[in-house]
Write an enzyme that holds these catalytic residues in place. Structure first.
Site, PDB file in Angstrom:
ATOM      1  N   GLU A   4      -8.525  -2.901  -1.323  1.00 35.33           N
ATOM      2  CA  GLU A   4      -8.464  -1.192  -0.897  1.00 35.33           C
ATOM      3  C   GLU A   4     -10.035  -0.763  -1.208  1.00 35.33           C
ATOM      4  O   GLU A   4     -10.817  -1.539  -1.977  1.00 35.33           O
ATOM      5  CB  GLU A   4      -7.737  -0.326  -1.906  1.00 35.33           C
TER       6      GLU A   4
ATOM      7  N   GLU B 111     -12.417  -2.178  -4.058  1.00 36.22           N
ATOM      8  CA  GLU B 111     -11.436  -3.088  -5.068  1.00 36.22           C
ATOM      9  C   GLU B 111     -11.128  -4.316  -4.604  1.00 36.22           C
ATOM     10  O   GLU B 111     -10.905  -4.549  -3.086  1.00 36.22           O
ATOM     11  CB  GLU B 111     -10.293  -2.280  -5.201  1.00 36.22           C
TER      12      GLU B 111
ATOM     13  N   HIS C 253       0.581   0.249 -12.977  1.00 40.04           N
ATOM     14  CA  HIS C 253      -0.481   0.847 -11.912  1.00 40.04           C
ATOM     15  C   HIS C 253      -1.321   1.886 -12.799  1.00 40.04           C
ATOM     16  O   HIS C 253      -2.039   2.450 -12.067  1.00 40.04           O
ATOM     17  CB  HIS C 253       0.083   1.038 -10.550  1.00 40.04           C
TER      18      HIS C 253
ATOM     19  N   GLU D 237       1.097  -9.291   2.977  1.00 34.27           N
ATOM     20  CA  GLU D 237       0.139 -10.042   2.391  1.00 34.27           C
ATOM     21  C   GLU D 237       0.721 -11.174   1.614  1.00 34.27           C
ATOM     22  O   GLU D 237       1.793 -11.252   0.897  1.00 34.27           O
ATOM     23  CB  GLU D 237      -0.787  -9.494   1.470  1.00 34.27           C
TER      24      GLU D 237
ATOM     25  N   LYS E 152      -4.529   1.318   4.931  1.00 37.40           N
ATOM     26  CA  LYS E 152      -4.901   0.259   4.378  1.00 37.40           C
ATOM     27  C   LYS E 152      -4.903  -0.873   5.492  1.00 37.40           C
ATOM     28  O   LYS E 152      -5.781  -1.827   5.284  1.00 37.40           O
ATOM     29  CB  LYS E 152      -3.688  -0.129   3.364  1.00 37.40           C
TER      30      LYS E 152
ATOM     31  N   ARG F 287      -8.756   4.747 -22.129  1.00 37.31           N
ATOM     32  CA  ARG F 287      -8.211   5.896 -21.663  1.00 37.31           C
ATOM     33  C   ARG F 287      -6.960   6.436 -22.515  1.00 37.31           C
ATOM     34  O   ARG F 287      -6.330   5.765 -23.061  1.00 37.31           O
ATOM     35  CB  ARG F 287      -7.368   5.670 -20.190  1.00 37.31           C
TER      36      ARG F 287
ATOM     37  N   GLY G 126      -2.546   2.050  -4.635  1.00 43.04           N
ATOM     38  CA  GLY G 126      -2.426   2.222  -5.969  1.00 43.04           C
ATOM     39  C   GLY G 126      -1.042   1.630  -6.455  1.00 43.04           C
ATOM     40  O   GLY G 126      -0.400   1.876  -7.559  1.00 43.04           O
ATOM     41  N   GLY G 127      -0.354   0.720  -5.686  1.00 40.62           N
ATOM     42  CA  GLY G 127       0.635   0.059  -6.002  1.00 40.62           C
ATOM     43  C   GLY G 127       2.170   0.536  -5.566  1.00 40.62           C
ATOM     44  O   GLY G 127       2.975   0.043  -5.729  1.00 40.62           O
TER      45      GLY G 127
ATOM     46  N   ARG H 195     -13.870   7.985  -3.461  1.00 43.94           N
ATOM     47  CA  ARG H 195     -14.116   9.083  -4.294  1.00 43.94           C
ATOM     48  C   ARG H 195     -14.678   8.684  -5.606  1.00 43.94           C
ATOM     49  O   ARG H 195     -14.825   7.503  -5.713  1.00 43.94           O
ATOM     50  CB  ARG H 195     -12.685   9.836  -4.717  1.00 43.94           C
TER      51      ARG H 195
HETATM   52  C1  MV4 Z   1      -1.666  -7.533  -4.581  1.00 42.38           C
HETATM   53  C2  MV4 Z   1      -1.161  -8.125  -5.616  1.00 42.38           C
HETATM   54  C3  MV4 Z   1      -0.862  -9.513  -5.540  1.00 42.38           C
HETATM   55  N1  MV4 Z   1      -1.314  -9.970  -4.323  1.00 42.38           N
HETATM   56  N2  MV4 Z   1      -1.859  -8.079  -3.447  1.00 42.38           N
HETATM   57  C4  MV4 Z   1      -1.418  -3.352  -6.867  1.00 42.38           C
HETATM   58  C5  MV4 Z   1      -1.932  -2.135  -6.279  1.00 42.38           C
HETATM   59  C6  MV4 Z   1      -2.803  -2.156  -5.033  1.00 42.38           C
HETATM   60  N3  MV4 Z   1      -4.171  -1.655  -5.256  1.00 42.38           N
HETATM   61  C7  MV4 Z   1      -2.872  -3.501  -4.639  1.00 42.38           C
HETATM   62  N4  MV4 Z   1      -1.875  -4.151  -5.789  1.00 42.38           N
HETATM   63  C8  MV4 Z   1      -1.753  -5.415  -5.800  1.00 42.38           C
HETATM   64  N5  MV4 Z   1      -1.786  -5.987  -4.686  1.00 42.38           N
HETATM   65  C9  MV4 Z   1      -1.390  -9.414  -3.231  1.00 42.38           C
HETATM   66  N6  MV4 Z   1      -1.620  -9.865  -2.119  1.00 42.38           N
HETATM   67  C10 MV4 Z   1      -0.794  -7.683  -6.947  1.00 42.38           C
HETATM   68  C11 MV4 Z   1      -1.316  -6.221  -6.809  1.00 42.38           C
HETATM   69  C12 MV4 Z   1      -1.105  -5.639  -8.214  1.00 42.38           C
HETATM   70  C13 MV4 Z   1      -2.189  -5.062  -8.798  1.00 42.38           C
HETATM   71  C14 MV4 Z   1      -3.468  -5.033  -8.364  1.00 42.38           C
HETATM   72  C15 MV4 Z   1      -4.481  -4.388  -9.217  1.00 42.38           C
HETATM   73  C16 MV4 Z   1      -4.255  -3.940 -10.545  1.00 42.38           C
HETATM   74  C17 MV4 Z   1      -3.017  -3.944 -11.240  1.00 42.38           C
HETATM   75  C18 MV4 Z   1      -1.867  -4.482 -10.178  1.00 42.38           C
HETATM   76  C19 MV4 Z   1      -0.480  -4.722 -10.718  1.00 42.38           C
HETATM   77  C20 MV4 Z   1       0.366  -5.185 -10.131  1.00 42.38           C
HETATM   78  C21 MV4 Z   1       0.286  -5.676  -8.904  1.00 42.38           C
END
Ligand code: MV4
Length: 447
Positions: free
Chosen positions: A287, A275, A235, A200, A116, A337, A164-165, A291
């Site tokens: 990210e 994303e 997530h 971050e 990442k 889903r 994926g968190g 795939r």
């Molecule tokens: C974050 C965020 C808030 N601020 N990054 C969760 C999964 C991963 N792909 C990135 N994620 C997050 N990154 C910063 N700087 C909040 C999340 C996050 C989230 C993001 C997308 C979809 C659902 C989520 C649920 C909780 C937190």
């Protein structure tokens, strides 16, 4: 084009890949665990090979077994589906070393986006906006404090090998940072065998918006619009829609322009998804998924492009053969889903399907390997069906979705259908006003 493709997956996604292959005149090889011997995708395949016991470690993640199955069946190529080995760069490498074509991006691109910090570094280099953060992994508390001071609290600690968190930790201030850094490192190590974490700036109420992309590795790149995947719990995405109700045409143009430009410069080959978090009118790359994704059908519905067919054509060395202007995006699509779970507490609900009737009619698509008499095994992901609906407008799509959910009968197990029925009646949802935290609040408010 390939004569025979081995599908290294199970369930609805294995069936989805099988369908694209058959429409292209390609024979399929289904590999399956002993628990999936009577699965729909196995029944429909031209050839089948049992690759091991129910736990995925011995079957769907068993690389020597899968390669042996490809050898004895004389497959030309391997499609990994999603999950399992789909983002395993080592698997992609050995597939090619054994003389099979890998239906996916290059192992180098998989590896790059799997790290990442390197992915974010690459995004910055390609001119994609990212969340302000530490330029590399933080080694110790001093490094973490310095990085957090520079980006400003609250901060989020994320695993370098994550995604994926999993393993994320929030720190609102210096004291909290000291407490959660060792926890984040320990969780990262346990989950990904790599304790490196980065920092971050925390966005408190973003939407999760991703762009579906296709690249042919020879200059051809198109996007199929965005998907709003903000409705999630722990997530796990629950419902996705396209276009995002949060974007106006100018914001969409900006987002897709950023993503397409970056993919061109990467020389990316295959389907991929970038994303972003979207808050206060700004996009932040988080990210890239190298795939096919569960929610790909909604992009197919508004574009008319068969994403799996494109993956197969690209892997076979064909150029895209069309440009962005040839792919008008029309209408609205939503995916629900449907999981084999209790719709209130989300406990898994495997078991025998006693009654099954899927909805149909104009604008309704069901991607599922379920049938009456099928036994949903307890060993895997609980996703058993995707109800995908299309409408000329969001309102038409919602009306059709309500009607389709009403028709859907899945007896013998519990499913998340009743949750979707409650969700789509909610005024906030109907207005398209929701962020990534909305669904969890909705569920808490119901109790
Ligand atoms: C974050 C965020 C808030 N601020 N990054 C969760 C999964 C991963 N792909 C990135 N994620 C997050 N990154 C910063 N700087 C909040 C999340 C996050 C989230 C993001 C997308 C979809 C659902 C989520 C649920 C909780 C937190």
């Amino acid at each position: 084009m390939f004569e025979k493709v081995l599908i290294a997956n199970r369930g609805e996604i294995a069936l989805r890949v099988h369908r694209a292959c058959r429409e292209m005149g390609i024979k399929t090889v289904a590999v399956h665990s002993t628990a999936d011997a009577s699965a729909m995708n196995v029944r429909l395949a031209d050839e089948t090979v049992c690759i091991g016991p129910p736990p995925a470690q011995g079957s769907y993640l068993n690389i020597p077994s899968i390669l042996s199955a490809a050898t004895i069946s004389h497959a030309d190529a391997i499609h990994p589906g999603l999950g399992f080995l789909a983002e395993n760069a080592e698997f992609a490498t050995v597939v090619e070393e054994h003389g099979f074509t890998w239906i996916g991006p290059s192992p180098e691109h998989i590896r790059l986006m799997g790290d990442k910090v390197r992915a974010k570094e690459t995004a910055l280099r390609l001119g994609i906006p990212t969340v302000p953060g530490s330029p590399e992994a933080v080694r110790d508390i001093a490094g973490a404090e310095e990085a957090a001071r520079q980006v400003g609290y609250p901060v989020l600690l994320k695993a370098v090998a994550g995604g994926g968190g999993r393993g994320m930790k929030l720190a609102r201030d210096l004291a909290e940072l000291g407490r959660v850094l060792p926890l984040a490192q320990a969780e990262a190590k346990a989950a990904f065998a790599n304790d490196a974490v980065y920092i971050e700036r925390y966005l408190d109420r973003p939407r999760h918006i991703e762009v579906q992309l296709l690249g042919d590795g020879r200059g051809g790149v198109v996007h199929l619009g965005e998907r709003d995947c903000s409705l999630q719990r722990s997530h796990q995405k629950i419902l996705e829609e396209t276009p995002s109700p949060a974007l106006d045409p100018a914001a969409r143009e900006r987002l897709t322009g950023i993503a397409v430009g970056a993919l061109e410069r990467l020389g990316y080959k295959s389907a991929g998804t970038m994303e972003f978090l979207y808050q206060d009118g700004e996009f932040y790359f988080i990210e890239m998924n190298t795939r096919l994704q569960v929610e790909h059908p909604i992009s197919e519905m508004i574009s008319g492009v068969d994403i799996v067919r494109e993956q197969l054509r690209i892997a076979a060395g064909e150029p895209l053969g069309y440009a962005q202007g040839d792919v008008p995006l029309r209408g609205h699509s939503i995916e629900c889903r449907i999981n084999a779970e209790n719709p209130e507490d989300f406990r898994p609900s495997p078991g025998r399907i006693t009654d099954y009737h899927a909805p149909g009619g104009l604008g309704v698509r069901v991607d599922s390997a379920l049938y009456q008499g099928y036994e949903v095994p307890p060993f895997y992901d609980s996703l058993v069906a995707k109800l995908v609906v299309y409408g000329a407008s969001r309102d038409e799509c919602l009306a059709r979705l309500r009607r389709a959910l009403e028709e859907y009968v899945i007896g013998g197990i519990e499913t998340t259908i009743p949750l979707h029925q409650r969700l789509i009646e909610n005024p906030d949802f109907r207005a398209g006003v929701y962020d990534i935290h909305w669904l969890e609040r909705f569920l808490a408010g119901e109790r």
